[in-house]
Design a protein around this motif. Structure first.
Motif, short mmCIF file in Angstrom:
data_model
loop_
_atom_site.label_atom_id
_atom_site.label_comp_id
_atom_site.label_asym_id
_atom_site.label_seq_id
_atom_site.Cartn_x
_atom_site.Cartn_y
_atom_site.Cartn_z
N ASP A 104 8.69 42.56 84.05
CA ASP A 104 7.88 43.61 84.66
C ASP A 104 6.43 43.18 84.90
OD1 ASP A 104 10.10 45.26 84.50
OD2 ASP A 104 9.49 46.15 82.60
N TRP A 105 6.03 42.04 84.33
CA TRP A 105 4.63 41.61 84.36
C TRP A 105 4.35 40.65 85.51
CZ3 TRP A 105 0.76 41.64 80.07
CH2 TRP A 105 1.03 42.63 79.12
N SER A 106 3.09 40.62 85.93
CA SER A 106 2.65 39.66 86.94
C SER A 106 2.42 38.28 86.34
CB SER A 106 1.35 40.13 87.60
OG SER A 106 1.50 41.40 88.18
N VAL A 426 2.03 47.74 81.43
CA VAL A 426 2.35 46.47 82.06
C VAL A 426 1.05 45.84 82.55
CG1 VAL A 426 3.54 45.41 84.03
CG2 VAL A 426 4.66 47.21 82.70
N ASP A 427 0.98 44.50 82.50
CA ASP A 427 -0.19 43.74 82.95
C ASP A 427 -1.45 44.13 82.18
OD1 ASP A 427 1.30 42.26 84.72
OD2 ASP A 427 0.76 43.44 86.47
#
Length: 449
Positions: A104-106, A426-427
């Protein structure tokens, strides 16, 4: 304050300052996976605790590492102050983080990557940023031979993200002598800035809601899925979950929230009438991204978070369960519990999974004055306001020893950064300039408080 490298009192040689070190320390901590799944299945905090031990012993300090269970490690060290007659201050952080789904992360959530002036990773704001600031400042003080104004107990705890049973709570119950003479504490989720009507305001945490993680249990009559069943446990549970999830809790403003809204009203010109819910909502909205935190502190909350029932499509189970995350305002625990029992209804039992106290302390006193002064030294035109955290911290455990806790992890943030979304989000990321700002504020605070 730290424009040039510090000079070591012991060697006379130049040494890196807290500002020089803080980003690297934070990166190192982010690269150590300390995910806490709440069921004992995670990697634990041992590796991070050993890193903290190395950071402190390297500058001549003598910390203690102790485990509450295999891998669940805590570190504590006491820094003698210049005035031994004063009560001690606990400066604490936690080493665990909530899990992160990498897909889900960049970026890799455990790579500690620096990008566009931001440090990314799980724990960047909750709370390895503050851990790094504490370590950087303490290391600099030790190298320079400086002592804090009073005894400071530096503690890095395990397990905060699951209630502290293996961390702060365990230490308080089993090693209370570590906190001997301490009356006040500083930790996470306060001291960060928000933009309000063109002014920068720092929110200093003086209160936090209580926690009630509860299980709803419905027990009915098991049977064949094709039959009429007026004692269906799933139906009873679903009704309870729907009632609780949709319940409109009444607005109740505590002294901390009133003081915050008074301050926002002064900055914005929006009138503050505690009886005007729409007006209160406008004041909360003026806090921008911080409105997520503050909006949840105007009332009790109860959110269904887990469901469990049945094992086959054509079998009516005899038992169905749900889990609630409830957060109650200081002084309102009993009435909140009574309302939940009423909403659950007949046939549905409410059981405790984890409960912890709500806290609220005055926005006044020498320590508060010192925190405000430290912020104003670095940001003279800013406003400092009290606020209540909608979540909880390890200050709850220290309160069992009569220690008054505040949230003060000082960060000067860009006005467009949605900081509240970073927590468990997230991020997750924090500006490197904010880390350096925080080290300067924290260094001054320890010298003056």
């Amino acid at each position: 304050m730290h424009d040039a490298p510090a000079t070591s009192a012991a060697t006379g040689t130049s040494a890196p300052t807290a500002e020089d070190e803080v980003v690297g320390i934070c990166q190192d901590l982010l690269r150590i996976d300390t995910s806490n799944f709440g069921d004992g299945s995670g990697p634990g905090e041992r590796a991070a605790a050993e890193y903290v031990m190395g950071s402190l012993t390297e500058v001549g300090l003598d910390p203690e590492l102790f485990e509450s269970a295999p891998g669940r490690a805590n570190v504590v060290v006491r820094l003698p102050g210049t005035d031994p007659t004063r009560s001690a201050l606990v400066l604490h952080g936690h080493l665990d983080v909530v899990p992160a789904a990498a897909a889900d992360w960049s970026v890799d959530p455990f790579a500690g990557e620096e990008r566009d002036g931001l440090l990314w990773g799980r724990g960047a704001v909750d709370m390895k940023d503050m851990d790094a600031m504490i370590l950087a400042v303490v290391r600099q003080m030790a190298r320079e031979g400086r002592r804090p104004a009073r005894d400071v107990v530096v503690a890095m705890f395990a397990d905060e993200e699951a209630g502290g049973a293996f961390g702060a709570r365990w230490a308080v119950d089993n090693r209370p002598e570590l906190f001997e003479g301490a009356t006040e504490a500083i930790s996470e989720v306060g001291g960060f800035s928000v933009d309000v009507a063109g002014r920068r305001a720092y929110l200093l945490q003086t209160a936090e809601k209580g926690i009630g993680w509860l299980r709803l249990v419905a027990e009915g009559r098991a049977g064949h899925g094709s039959q009429v069943n007026d004692e269906n446990a799933v139906t009873m549970l679903a009704g309870a979950v729907a009632r609780i999830g949709a319940h409109a809790w009444p607005q109740q403003l505590t002294p901390t929230v009133r003081a915050l809204l008074d301050g926002v009203a002064d900055l914005t010109g929006i009138p503050f009438d505690p009886e005007d819910e729409e007006g209160v909502a406008r004041l909360v909205a003026a806090l921008g991204p911080a409105a997520r935190f503050v909006g949840a502190t105007t009332r009790n909350t109860a959110n269904p978070t887990q469901l469990d029932a049945g094992y086959k499509a054509n079998v009516i189970p005899g038992r169905a369960e749900a889990v609630l995350d409830t957060r109650f305002l200081p002084g309102h625990e009993d009435e909140a519990r009574a309302e939940l029992e009423r909403l659950a209804g007949p046939g549905v039992r409410v059981e405790d999974l984890h409960r912890d106290v709500a806290l609220e302390v005055p926005f006044a006193g020498d320590l508060v004055d010192a925190m405000v002064a430290a912020l104003h030294h670095e940001d003279p035109d800013a406003v400092v306001l009290p606020y209540m955290l909608s979540g909880g911290t390890d200050n709850k455990s220290l309160a069992r020893l009569g220690i008054t806790g505040y949230g003060f992890a000082p960060l000067r943030l860009p006005g467009d950064l949605d900081f509240s979304a970073m927590f468990h989000g997230v991020d997750e990321r924090v500006p490197v300039d904010s880390l350096r700002f925080g080290t300067r504020v924290l260094d001054r605070l320890l010298a003056d408080c």
